[in-house]
Design a protein around this motif. Sequence first.
Motif, PDB file in Angstrom:
ATOM      1  N   ARG A  14       0.821  -1.216   0.000  1.00 26.77           N
ATOM      2  CA  ARG A  14       0.000   0.000   0.000  1.00 26.77           C
ATOM      3  C   ARG A  14       0.852   1.262   0.000  1.00 26.77           C
ATOM      4  O   ARG A  14       0.568   2.202  -0.730  1.00 26.77           O
ATOM      5  CB  ARG A  14      -0.962  -0.004   1.187  1.00 26.77           C
ATOM      6  N   GLU A  15       1.901   1.268   0.797  1.00 26.56           N
ATOM      7  CA  GLU A  15       2.807   2.426   0.829  1.00 26.56           C
ATOM      8  C   GLU A  15       3.414   2.685  -0.543  1.00 26.56           C
ATOM      9  O   GLU A  15       3.474   3.827  -1.004  1.00 26.56           O
ATOM     10  CB  GLU A  15       3.925   2.208   1.852  1.00 26.56           C
ATOM     11  N   LYS A  16       3.848   1.617  -1.187  1.00 26.08           N
ATOM     12  CA  LYS A  16       4.457   1.747  -2.516  1.00 26.08           C
ATOM     13  C   LYS A  16       3.433   2.260  -3.523  1.00 26.08           C
ATOM     14  O   LYS A  16       3.716   3.155  -4.327  1.00 26.08           O
ATOM     15  CB  LYS A  16       5.020   0.402  -2.965  1.00 26.08           C
ATOM     16  N   MET A  17       2.230   1.698  -3.491  1.00 24.56           N
ATOM     17  CA  MET A  17       1.196   2.119  -4.431  1.00 24.56           C
ATOM     18  C   MET A  17       0.801   3.581  -4.209  1.00 24.56           C
ATOM     19  O   MET A  17       0.641   4.329  -5.160  1.00 24.56           O
ATOM     20  CB  MET A  17      -0.053   1.228  -4.319  1.00 24.56           C
ATOM     21  N   TRP A  18       0.654   3.980  -2.955  1.00 22.39           N
ATOM     22  CA  TRP A  18       0.300   5.377  -2.649  1.00 22.39           C
ATOM     23  C   TRP A  18       1.389   6.317  -3.139  1.00 22.39           C
ATOM     24  O   TRP A  18       1.106   7.393  -3.663  1.00 22.39           O
ATOM     25  CB  TRP A  18       0.082   5.566  -1.143  1.00 22.39           C
ATOM     26  N   ALA A  19       2.646   5.913  -2.979  1.00 20.53           N
ATOM     27  CA  ALA A  19       3.756   6.759  -3.418  1.00 20.53           C
ATOM     28  C   ALA A  19       3.807   6.881  -4.940  1.00 20.53           C
ATOM     29  O   ALA A  19       4.081   7.948  -5.479  1.00 20.53           O
ATOM     30  CB  ALA A  19       5.083   6.199  -2.895  1.00 20.53           C
ATOM     31  N   GLU A  20       3.525   5.794  -5.648  1.00 20.28           N
ATOM     32  CA  GLU A  20       3.592   5.796  -7.113  1.00 20.28           C
ATOM     33  C   GLU A  20       2.370   6.443  -7.752  1.00 20.28           C
ATOM     34  O   GLU A  20       2.479   7.101  -8.787  1.00 20.28           O
ATOM     35  CB  GLU A  20       3.732   4.363  -7.642  1.00 20.28           C
ATOM     36  N   PRO A  22      -1.135   8.115  -6.051  1.00 18.37           N
ATOM     37  CA  PRO A  22      -2.053   8.340  -4.943  1.00 18.37           C
ATOM     38  C   PRO A  22      -3.530   8.099  -5.284  1.00 18.37           C
ATOM     39  O   PRO A  22      -4.348   7.866  -4.405  1.00 18.37           O
ATOM     40  CB  PRO A  22      -1.829   9.820  -4.581  1.00 18.37           C
ATOM     41  N   GLN A  23      -3.882   8.109  -6.570  1.00 17.30           N
ATOM     42  CA  GLN A  23      -5.262   7.913  -7.002  1.00 17.30           C
ATOM     43  C   GLN A  23      -5.599   6.455  -7.338  1.00 17.30           C
ATOM     44  O   GLN A  23      -6.736   6.130  -7.677  1.00 17.30           O
ATOM     45  CB  GLN A  23      -5.544   8.782  -8.233  1.00 17.30           C
ATOM     46  N   LEU A  24      -4.604   5.568  -7.261  1.00 19.81           N
ATOM     47  CA  LEU A  24      -4.788   4.199  -7.728  1.00 19.81           C
ATOM     48  C   LEU A  24      -6.006   3.518  -7.109  1.00 19.81           C
ATOM     49  O   LEU A  24      -6.845   2.979  -7.825  1.00 19.81           O
ATOM     50  CB  LEU A  24      -3.536   3.352  -7.461  1.00 19.81           C
ATOM     51  N   PHE A  25      -6.117   3.529  -5.816  1.00 21.23           N
ATOM     52  CA  PHE A  25      -7.210   2.795  -5.176  1.00 21.23           C
ATOM     53  C   PHE A  25      -8.564   3.415  -5.498  1.00 21.23           C
ATOM     54  O   PHE A  25      -9.549   2.703  -5.651  1.00 21.23           O
ATOM     55  CB  PHE A  25      -6.971   2.653  -3.674  1.00 21.23           C
ATOM     56  N   GLU A  26      -8.603   4.718  -5.655  1.00 21.22           N
ATOM     57  CA  GLU A  26      -9.834   5.386  -6.072  1.00 21.22           C
ATOM     58  C   GLU A  26     -10.200   4.953  -7.498  1.00 21.22           C
ATOM     59  O   GLU A  26     -11.370   4.675  -7.791  1.00 21.22           O
ATOM     60  CB  GLU A  26      -9.667   6.910  -6.000  1.00 21.22           C
ATOM     61  N   GLU A  27      -9.203   4.852  -8.373  1.00 21.77           N
ATOM     62  CA  GLU A  27      -9.433   4.396  -9.747  1.00 21.77           C
ATOM     63  C   GLU A  27      -9.901   2.941  -9.771  1.00 21.77           C
ATOM     64  O   GLU A  27     -10.825   2.596 -10.515  1.00 21.77           O
ATOM     65  CB  GLU A  27      -8.148   4.539 -10.572  1.00 21.77           C
ATOM     66  N   LEU A  28      -9.290   2.085  -8.972  1.00 22.94           N
ATOM     67  CA  LEU A  28      -9.664   0.674  -8.939  1.00 22.94           C
ATOM     68  C   LEU A  28     -11.088   0.482  -8.431  1.00 22.94           C
ATOM     69  O   LEU A  28     -11.782  -0.451  -8.839  1.00 22.94           O
ATOM     70  CB  LEU A  28      -8.673  -0.128  -8.088  1.00 22.94           C
ATOM     71  N   LYS A  29     -11.537   1.370  -7.536  1.00 14.26           N
ATOM     72  CA  LYS A  29     -12.907   1.302  -7.023  1.00 14.26           C
ATOM     73  C   LYS A  29     -13.941   1.507  -8.124  1.00 14.26           C
ATOM     74  O   LYS A  29     -15.065   1.038  -8.020  1.00 14.26           O
ATOM     75  CB  LYS A  29     -13.124   2.402  -5.974  1.00 14.26           C
ATOM     76  N   GLN A  30     -13.559   2.203  -9.184  1.00 14.96           N
ATOM     77  CA  GLN A  30     -14.493   2.538 -10.261  1.00 14.96           C
ATOM     78  C   GLN A  30     -14.825   1.339 -11.153  1.00 14.96           C
ATOM     79  O   GLN A  30     -15.754   1.387 -11.932  1.00 14.96           O
ATOM     80  CB  GLN A  30     -13.933   3.679 -11.121  1.00 14.96           C
TER      81      GLN A  30
END
Length: 186
Positions: A14-20, A22-30
């Motif tokens: 999660r730390e790595k993904m947030w750093a690379e 920050p919108q990734l999890f919001e995009e994946l939710k879509q």
Amino acid sequence: MPNFDLIERNRKFREKMWAENPQLFEELKQGQSPEIFLLACCDSRVSPLAITRASLGEIFVHRNIANQVTEEDESFSASLYYALYYLKVKKVVVKGHTMCGGIQAAWEGNQDEELQGWLKHIRKNLPDRAVQPCISLDEVSKKNVIKQVEHLMNHPIYKKYGENTEVEGYLYHMENGELERVYPVK
């Protein structure tokens, strides 16, 4: 063997993904819109996402021992349907690999009772050992990928929903990390 702490590894992920991104999890939710549906072996050494460096959401993956396409496998059939009908993937890929334990078990006549139900599917797709006694296991794995591509293109779900969907077959070479395209051959 070192302690495999899932929670700690997830925290680092999660730390790595947030750093690379920050919108990734919001995009994946879509939702998801992968272009590829990929059938691969369960072998822990040949993760499709790792060996292709794919990002989350790029490949819809189904895995089973020795990457088999069989109409009797309801899980595979459901995954194929979902990929073609709902996700509208553009390509279906069968990816096998060298040094496959499932291929080896079927080829060498493993008799473990718990495996026989699945090994029967693998065995019926392998070359005749009496006709080709000197063929290598890696060549058998390659022939298996090609056979699974043929099964895929004849699968009722693919025939009904995959009309314009490209099909490819690949063999991952465990010994050097190369991904070889075996179908269609160029």
